[in-house]
Scaffold this active site. Structure first.
Site, PDB file in Angstrom:
ATOM      1  N   GLN A  29      -7.822  -5.106   7.556  1.00 31.98           N
ATOM      2  CA  GLN A  29      -7.307  -4.046   8.401  1.00 31.98           C
ATOM      3  C   GLN A  29      -6.092  -4.606   9.145  1.00 31.98           C
ATOM      4  O   GLN A  29      -5.929  -5.832   9.246  1.00 31.98           O
ATOM      5  CB  GLN A  29      -8.436  -3.639   9.381  1.00 31.98           C
ATOM      6  CG  GLN A  29      -8.119  -2.516  10.305  1.00 31.98           C
ATOM      7  CD  GLN A  29      -7.752  -1.249   9.570  1.00 31.98           C
ATOM      8  OE1 GLN A  29      -6.627  -1.132   9.102  1.00 31.98           O
ATOM      9  NE2 GLN A  29      -8.672  -0.313   9.453  1.00 31.98           N
ATOM     10  N   GLU A  77       0.845  -1.195   0.000  1.00 31.81           N
ATOM     11  CA  GLU A  77       0.000   0.000   0.000  1.00 31.81           C
ATOM     12  C   GLU A  77       0.883   1.250   0.000  1.00 31.81           C
ATOM     13  O   GLU A  77       1.842   1.352   0.765  1.00 31.81           O
ATOM     14  CB  GLU A  77      -0.905   0.039   1.240  1.00 31.81           C
ATOM     15  CG  GLU A  77      -1.780   1.294   1.248  1.00 31.81           C
ATOM     16  CD  GLU A  77      -2.671   1.407   2.478  1.00 31.81           C
ATOM     17  OE1 GLU A  77      -3.690   0.698   2.517  1.00 31.81           O
ATOM     18  OE2 GLU A  77      -2.340   2.195   3.381  1.00 31.81           O
ATOM     19  N   ALA A 132     -19.734   0.706   1.618  1.00 32.39           N
ATOM     20  CA  ALA A 132     -18.874   0.180   0.552  1.00 32.39           C
ATOM     21  C   ALA A 132     -19.693  -0.664  -0.429  1.00 32.39           C
ATOM     22  O   ALA A 132     -19.444  -0.664  -1.637  1.00 32.39           O
ATOM     23  CB  ALA A 132     -17.758  -0.654   1.169  1.00 32.39           C
ATOM     24  N   HIS A 183     -14.983  -3.805  13.586  1.00 31.77           N
ATOM     25  CA  HIS A 183     -14.946  -2.434  13.085  1.00 31.77           C
ATOM     26  C   HIS A 183     -15.506  -1.510  14.181  1.00 31.77           C
ATOM     27  O   HIS A 183     -16.506  -1.855  14.832  1.00 31.77           O
ATOM     28  CB  HIS A 183     -15.786  -2.326  11.800  1.00 31.77           C
ATOM     29  CG  HIS A 183     -15.746  -0.960  11.198  1.00 31.77           C
ATOM     30  ND1 HIS A 183     -16.660   0.021  11.526  1.00 31.77           N
ATOM     31  CD2 HIS A 183     -14.883  -0.384  10.323  1.00 31.77           C
ATOM     32  CE1 HIS A 183     -16.362   1.138  10.860  1.00 31.77           C
ATOM     33  NE2 HIS A 183     -15.291   0.908  10.128  1.00 31.77           N
TER      34      HIS A 183
HETATM   35  P1  FAD Z   1     -18.300  -0.710   5.052  1.00 25.85           P
HETATM   36  O1  FAD Z   1     -18.042  -2.081   4.568  1.00 25.85           O
HETATM   37  O2  FAD Z   1     -19.359   0.092   4.390  1.00 25.85           O
HETATM   38  O3  FAD Z   1     -18.583  -0.793   6.625  1.00 25.85           O
HETATM   39  C1  FAD Z   1     -18.609   0.400   7.409  1.00 25.85           C
HETATM   40  C2  FAD Z   1     -19.469   0.190   8.655  1.00 25.85           C
HETATM   41  O4  FAD Z   1     -20.841   0.089   8.275  1.00 25.85           O
HETATM   42  C3  FAD Z   1     -19.149  -1.094   9.426  1.00 25.85           C
HETATM   43  O5  FAD Z   1     -19.344  -0.860  10.795  1.00 25.85           O
HETATM   44  C4  FAD Z   1     -20.170  -2.079   8.886  1.00 25.85           C
HETATM   45  O6  FAD Z   1     -20.439  -3.083   9.850  1.00 25.85           O
HETATM   46  C5  FAD Z   1     -21.371  -1.174   8.621  1.00 25.85           C
HETATM   47  N1  FAD Z   1     -22.170  -1.620   7.459  1.00 25.85           N
HETATM   48  C6  FAD Z   1     -21.700  -1.857   6.203  1.00 25.85           C
HETATM   49  N2  FAD Z   1     -22.721  -2.199   5.386  1.00 25.85           N
HETATM   50  C7  FAD Z   1     -23.833  -2.179   6.162  1.00 25.85           C
HETATM   51  C8  FAD Z   1     -25.213  -2.417   5.902  1.00 25.85           C
HETATM   52  N3  FAD Z   1     -25.640  -2.787   4.686  1.00 25.85           N
HETATM   53  N4  FAD Z   1     -26.102  -2.273   6.926  1.00 25.85           N
HETATM   54  C9  FAD Z   1     -25.698  -1.931   8.174  1.00 25.85           C
HETATM   55  N5  FAD Z   1     -24.388  -1.678   8.473  1.00 25.85           N
HETATM   56  C10 FAD Z   1     -23.477  -1.799   7.486  1.00 25.85           C
HETATM   57  N6  FAD Z   1     -10.003   4.819   4.250  1.00 25.85           N
HETATM   58  C11 FAD Z   1      -9.796   5.890   3.435  1.00 25.85           C
HETATM   59  O7  FAD Z   1     -10.340   6.982   3.693  1.00 25.85           O
HETATM   60  N7  FAD Z   1      -8.989   5.790   2.322  1.00 25.85           N
HETATM   61  C12 FAD Z   1      -8.386   4.628   1.966  1.00 25.85           C
HETATM   62  O8  FAD Z   1      -7.684   4.563   0.950  1.00 25.85           O
HETATM   63  C13 FAD Z   1      -8.574   3.490   2.817  1.00 25.85           C
HETATM   64  N8  FAD Z   1      -7.992   2.304   2.529  1.00 25.85           N
HETATM   65  C14 FAD Z   1      -8.252   1.204   3.316  1.00 25.85           C
HETATM   66  C15 FAD Z   1      -7.706  -0.024   2.955  1.00 25.85           C
HETATM   67  C16 FAD Z   1      -7.953  -1.167   3.727  1.00 25.85           C
HETATM   68  C17 FAD Z   1      -7.362  -2.483   3.325  1.00 25.85           C
HETATM   69  C18 FAD Z   1      -8.762  -1.062   4.897  1.00 25.85           C
HETATM   70  C19 FAD Z   1      -9.020  -2.272   5.756  1.00 25.85           C
HETATM   71  C20 FAD Z   1      -9.306   0.159   5.258  1.00 25.85           C
HETATM   72  C21 FAD Z   1      -9.071   1.309   4.473  1.00 25.85           C
HETATM   73  N9  FAD Z   1      -9.634   2.539   4.782  1.00 25.85           N
HETATM   74  C22 FAD Z   1      -9.409   3.638   3.969  1.00 25.85           C
HETATM   75  C23 FAD Z   1     -10.436   2.697   6.004  1.00 25.85           C
HETATM   76  C24 FAD Z   1     -11.950   2.483   5.762  1.00 25.85           C
HETATM   77  O9  FAD Z   1     -12.460   3.517   4.946  1.00 25.85           O
HETATM   78  C25 FAD Z   1     -12.623   2.498   7.132  1.00 25.85           C
HETATM   79  O10 FAD Z   1     -12.258   1.345   7.860  1.00 25.85           O
HETATM   80  C26 FAD Z   1     -14.117   2.737   7.146  1.00 25.85           C
HETATM   81  O11 FAD Z   1     -14.497   3.088   8.488  1.00 25.85           O
HETATM   82  C27 FAD Z   1     -14.965   1.520   6.735  1.00 25.85           C
HETATM   83  O12 FAD Z   1     -14.801   1.225   5.412  1.00 25.85           O
HETATM   84  P2  FAD Z   1     -15.448  -0.123   4.763  1.00 25.85           P
HETATM   85  O13 FAD Z   1     -15.149  -0.066   3.334  1.00 25.85           O
HETATM   86  O14 FAD Z   1     -15.062  -1.306   5.545  1.00 25.85           O
HETATM   87  O15 FAD Z   1     -16.991   0.203   5.021  1.00 25.85           O
END
Ligand code: FAD
Length: 317
Positions: A192, A24, A131, A165
């Site tokens: 993560q 990364e 996401a 999370h």
């Molecule tokens: P999601 O999968 O949407 O989850 C977020 C929260 O919402 C979780 O608590 C989940 O349980 C909940 N949730 C998800 N879908 C639902 C649903 N349908 N109904 C109810 N609850 C739901 N951040 C940045 O800003 N830039 C980056 O480049 C970046 N790169 C990353 C790379 C990796 C490998 C990782 C692990 C994290 C990265 N992050 C980055 C951090 C990430 O944006 C955060 O961890 C963020 O808080 C959650 O992102 P997510 O894509 O997991 O979200």
């Protein structure tokens, strides 16, 4: 003689796959940071990773520098970029513009992320929330352009969490979300950071039991200083391993000793993950190559043998 069936196919088909390797990187915020990053990129390129991921700020805060870095990686190196993209609060129109920009540049891998929600939690009407929404949007854009990819797919990665999370009600909910992201079209996940050797195995076990079949790649951070671990913990919400922090502190001003302790811990995390069946390793470099290379040197990963970097550079340009 009849052609071989899969049953008596050459053993190379059944042989264990090479371990995937990726790093990364984050887009530089100053000319000096850019210089350091490019030294890092050149050093990491020599290890022939499968891809390098490029982070993306919330609400596209670093949109231009992220796309510049993606462009330069494609034009000036032999590396394949995996572009991170965050979606929370963005409209479908804004995000499909960015997805199209990435595809226009030749990007074929996107890490679909939510990003951090605004403090007040209020999102504009119609904005993407999770996401999962972004995965579905990328698949819709892809469908419209599929002839361009010879009907091939854009690879979509997602985040996975060895520890709960911070906003999630439970680890079980995290697994449900990972499964939902797979159903919406995610091809693989990157985890993560985590600090305990059993955490990746536990995530993989719970995910597989729930029906997650996509590769789940452990994200490994070279843990070389207390300062870095604390910064990482505040960014990710993952509690650091207190005993590791104590051991690093006990090294006092001896930076080399602290580094040795940290590298040892990172190698142990990577080895435990590989032992548990990890199909690859994703190294969080913090834009520095030394610690990542030290971790790699200790692991001797089975990697495909490819032409030398010089030959690949000649072929690429
Ligand atoms: P999601 O999968 O949407 O989850 C977020 C929260 O919402 C979780 O608590 C989940 O349980 C909940 N949730 C998800 N879908 C639902 C649903 N349908 N109904 C109810 N609850 C739901 N951040 C940045 O800003 N830039 C980056 O480049 C970046 N790169 C990353 C790379 C990796 C490998 C990782 C692990 C994290 C990265 N992050 C980055 C951090 C990430 O944006 C955060 O961890 C963020 O808080 C959650 O992102 P997510 O894509 O997991 O979200």
């Amino acid at each position: 003689m009849s052609p071989p069936t899969l049953i008596d196919a050459p053993t190379s088909i059944a042989a264990p796959a090479p371990v995937a390797l990726s790093y990364e990187l984050f887009p530089p915020r100053s000319p000096a940071a850019s210089e350091t990053l490019w030294k890092t990129i050149r050093e990491l390129e020599a290890t022939d990773p499968d891809y390098v991921s490029v982070t993306y700020g919330v609400s596209g805060s670093n949109h231009d520098t992220a796309l510049d870095l993606v462009d330069r990686l494609q034009l000036e190196t032999t590396l394949r970029p995996l572009a991170h993209l965050t979606c929370v609060g963005g409209s479908p129109a804004e995000l499909s513009t960015v997805v199209n920009e990435l595809l226009d540049r030749g990007v074929r891998g996107i890490l679909a992320l939510r990003g951090d929600t605004p403090r007040d939690g209020v999102l504009p009407q119609g904005a993407l929330r999770y996401a999962q929404d972004l995965i579905e949007l990328i698949r819709r854009v892809e469908l419209r352009r599929s002839a361009q990819f010879a009907a091939g797919k854009v690879a979509i990665g997602v985040a996975a969490y060895p520890t709960k999370h911070p906003e999630s009600p439970s680890e079980a909910h995290d697994i449900e979300v990972l499964l939902a992201k797979q159903r919406s079209g995610a091809d693989f996940a990157i985890t993560q950071v985590f600090f305990h050797t059993d955490q990746y195995a536990s995530l993989l076990h719970r995910a597989r039991r729930a029906g997650v079949t996509i590769p789940v790649i452990p994200g490994i951070m070279p843990l070389t200083s207390v300062r870095r671990i604390e910064k990482l913990a505040s960014l990710s919400g993952v509690l650091p391993d207190a005993s590791l922090v104590d051991r690093l502190r006990s090294a006092g001003d001896d930076e080399a000793a602290a580094r040795g302790i940290g590298i040892e811990a990172s190698v142990a995390l990577a080895e435990a993950a590989l032992e548990a069946g990890a199909p690859g390793l994703h190294l969080y470099t913090f834009n520095e190559h030394e610690a990542s290379l030290e971790v790699l040197a200790r692991l001797s990963l089975p990697r495909p043998s490819r032409p030398s970097l010089a030959a690949r550079r000649r072929a690429a340009h």
